[in-house]
Design a protein around this motif. Structure first.
Motif, PDB file in Angstrom:
ATOM      1  N   LEU A  91      42.022 -48.720  -5.710  1.00 13.83           N
ATOM      2  CA  LEU A  91      42.708 -47.934  -4.500  1.00 13.83           C
ATOM      3  C   LEU A  91      41.846 -46.895  -4.047  1.00 13.83           C
ATOM      4  O   LEU A  91      41.222 -46.635  -2.763  1.00 13.83           O
ATOM      5  CB  LEU A  91      44.037 -47.528  -4.195  1.00 13.83           C
ATOM      6  CG  LEU A  91      44.527 -46.899  -3.159  1.00 13.83           C
ATOM      7  CD1 LEU A  91      44.604 -47.768  -1.968  1.00 13.83           C
ATOM      8  CD2 LEU A  91      46.193 -46.453  -3.604  1.00 13.83           C
ATOM      9  N   LEU A  92      41.714 -45.992  -4.980  1.00 14.65           N
ATOM     10  CA  LEU A  92      40.699 -44.815  -4.633  1.00 14.65           C
ATOM     11  C   LEU A  92      39.289 -45.223  -4.391  1.00 14.65           C
ATOM     12  O   LEU A  92      38.630 -44.293  -3.411  1.00 14.65           O
ATOM     13  CB  LEU A  92      40.905 -43.759  -5.903  1.00 14.65           C
ATOM     14  CG  LEU A  92      41.903 -42.985  -6.198  1.00 14.65           C
ATOM     15  CD1 LEU A  92      41.964 -42.087  -7.263  1.00 14.65           C
ATOM     16  CD2 LEU A  92      42.244 -42.069  -4.981  1.00 14.65           C
ATOM     17  N   ALA A  93      38.654 -46.103  -5.052  1.00 21.80           N
ATOM     18  CA  ALA A  93      37.516 -46.820  -4.714  1.00 21.80           C
ATOM     19  C   ALA A  93      37.370 -47.067  -3.264  1.00 21.80           C
ATOM     20  O   ALA A  93      36.379 -46.815  -2.391  1.00 21.80           O
ATOM     21  CB  ALA A  93      37.198 -47.809  -5.584  1.00 21.80           C
ATOM     22  N   VAL A  94      38.478 -47.752  -2.765  1.00 18.68           N
ATOM     23  CA  VAL A  94      38.378 -48.230  -1.376  1.00 18.68           C
ATOM     24  C   VAL A  94      38.575 -46.918  -0.428  1.00 18.68           C
ATOM     25  O   VAL A  94      37.851 -46.975   0.724  1.00 18.68           O
ATOM     26  CB  VAL A  94      39.610 -49.310  -1.165  1.00 18.68           C
ATOM     27  CG1 VAL A  94      39.953 -49.339   0.307  1.00 18.68           C
ATOM     28  CG2 VAL A  94      39.413 -50.680  -1.902  1.00 18.68           C
ATOM     29  N   VAL A  95      39.334 -46.030  -0.672  1.00 22.85           N
ATOM     30  CA  VAL A  95      39.551 -44.768   0.043  1.00 22.85           C
ATOM     31  C   VAL A  95      38.124 -44.082   0.107  1.00 22.85           C
ATOM     32  O   VAL A  95      37.638 -43.570   1.001  1.00 22.85           O
ATOM     33  CB  VAL A  95      40.506 -43.990  -0.238  1.00 22.85           C
ATOM     34  CG1 VAL A  95      40.592 -42.607   0.379  1.00 22.85           C
ATOM     35  CG2 VAL A  95      41.936 -44.544  -0.192  1.00 22.85           C
ATOM     36  N   ALA A  96      37.487 -44.021  -1.153  1.00 26.39           N
ATOM     37  CA  ALA A  96      36.116 -43.331  -1.253  1.00 26.39           C
ATOM     38  C   ALA A  96      35.111 -44.188  -0.199  1.00 26.39           C
ATOM     39  O   ALA A  96      34.519 -43.204   0.483  1.00 26.39           O
ATOM     40  CB  ALA A  96      35.609 -43.129  -2.528  1.00 26.39           C
TER      41      ALA A  96
END
Length: 169
Positions: free
Chosen positions: A107-112
């Motif tokens: 999820l954080l990779a997608v947000v980044a």
């Protein structure tokens, strides 16, 4: 290099990154405090103010928040619901912990990634009172999420479940 040595080296690199980010968060917080105190003193003491003080203090606050967020991940300092995990035995708890850590990293990779695309798209848009880009509000989001990905991947790899520091029942 053996997997154990590689894991230890990655852990040391992540710890060094954490220390550098801690120093940066302290410096940015200090700058924000100086700007806000100067703005209040000028506004109420002399009836004048800086045009840019509100915008720069808001920008610095965003930087502090998104740079500091990943620092709480390995300490389990963020809000968590442990209704299910508290009832599991050790092995299923660790498996669930690894799975949720991987999901959080994804999820954080997608947000980044999406934040980086948005920052690139908005780079030419200026702030209203500063000669700088609106995208500067997104830079700490991208960096903080990428830093968080590293922590969640490390937690998924180790399976080291950290009990929350404060449990509210």
């Amino acid at each position: 290099m053996s997997p154990d040595r590689a894991t230890a080296a990655a852990g040391r690199a992540l710890a060094a990154l954490d220390r550098a980010v801690q120093v940066l968060v302290i410096a940015v917080t200090g700058a924000m405090v100086v700007v806000v105190v100067a703005q209040v003193a000028l506004r109420y003491g002399l009836g004048q103010s800086f045009d840019w003080a509100d915008e720069i203090s808001r920008l610095l606050f965003v930087w502090v928040v998104f740079l500091a967020l990943p620092l709480g991940i390995p300490k389990a300092a963020h809000v968590g619901v442990s209704l299910l995990t508290d009832r599991l035995s050790d092995r299923p708890r660790r498996l669930l912990f690894r799975l949720t850590s991987l999901m959080c990293a994804a999820l954080l990779a997608v947000v980044a990634y999406q934040g980086a695309l948005l920052a690139i798209d908005q780079w030419e848009e200026p702030l209203s009172t500063l000669d700088a880009s609106v995208a500067l509000f997104l830079v700490p989001l991208v960096f903080g999420c990428a830093h968080g990905v590293l922590h969640f991947l490390a937690l998924a790899g180790s399976g080291a479940y950290a009990a929350p520091a404060l449990v509210v029942e």
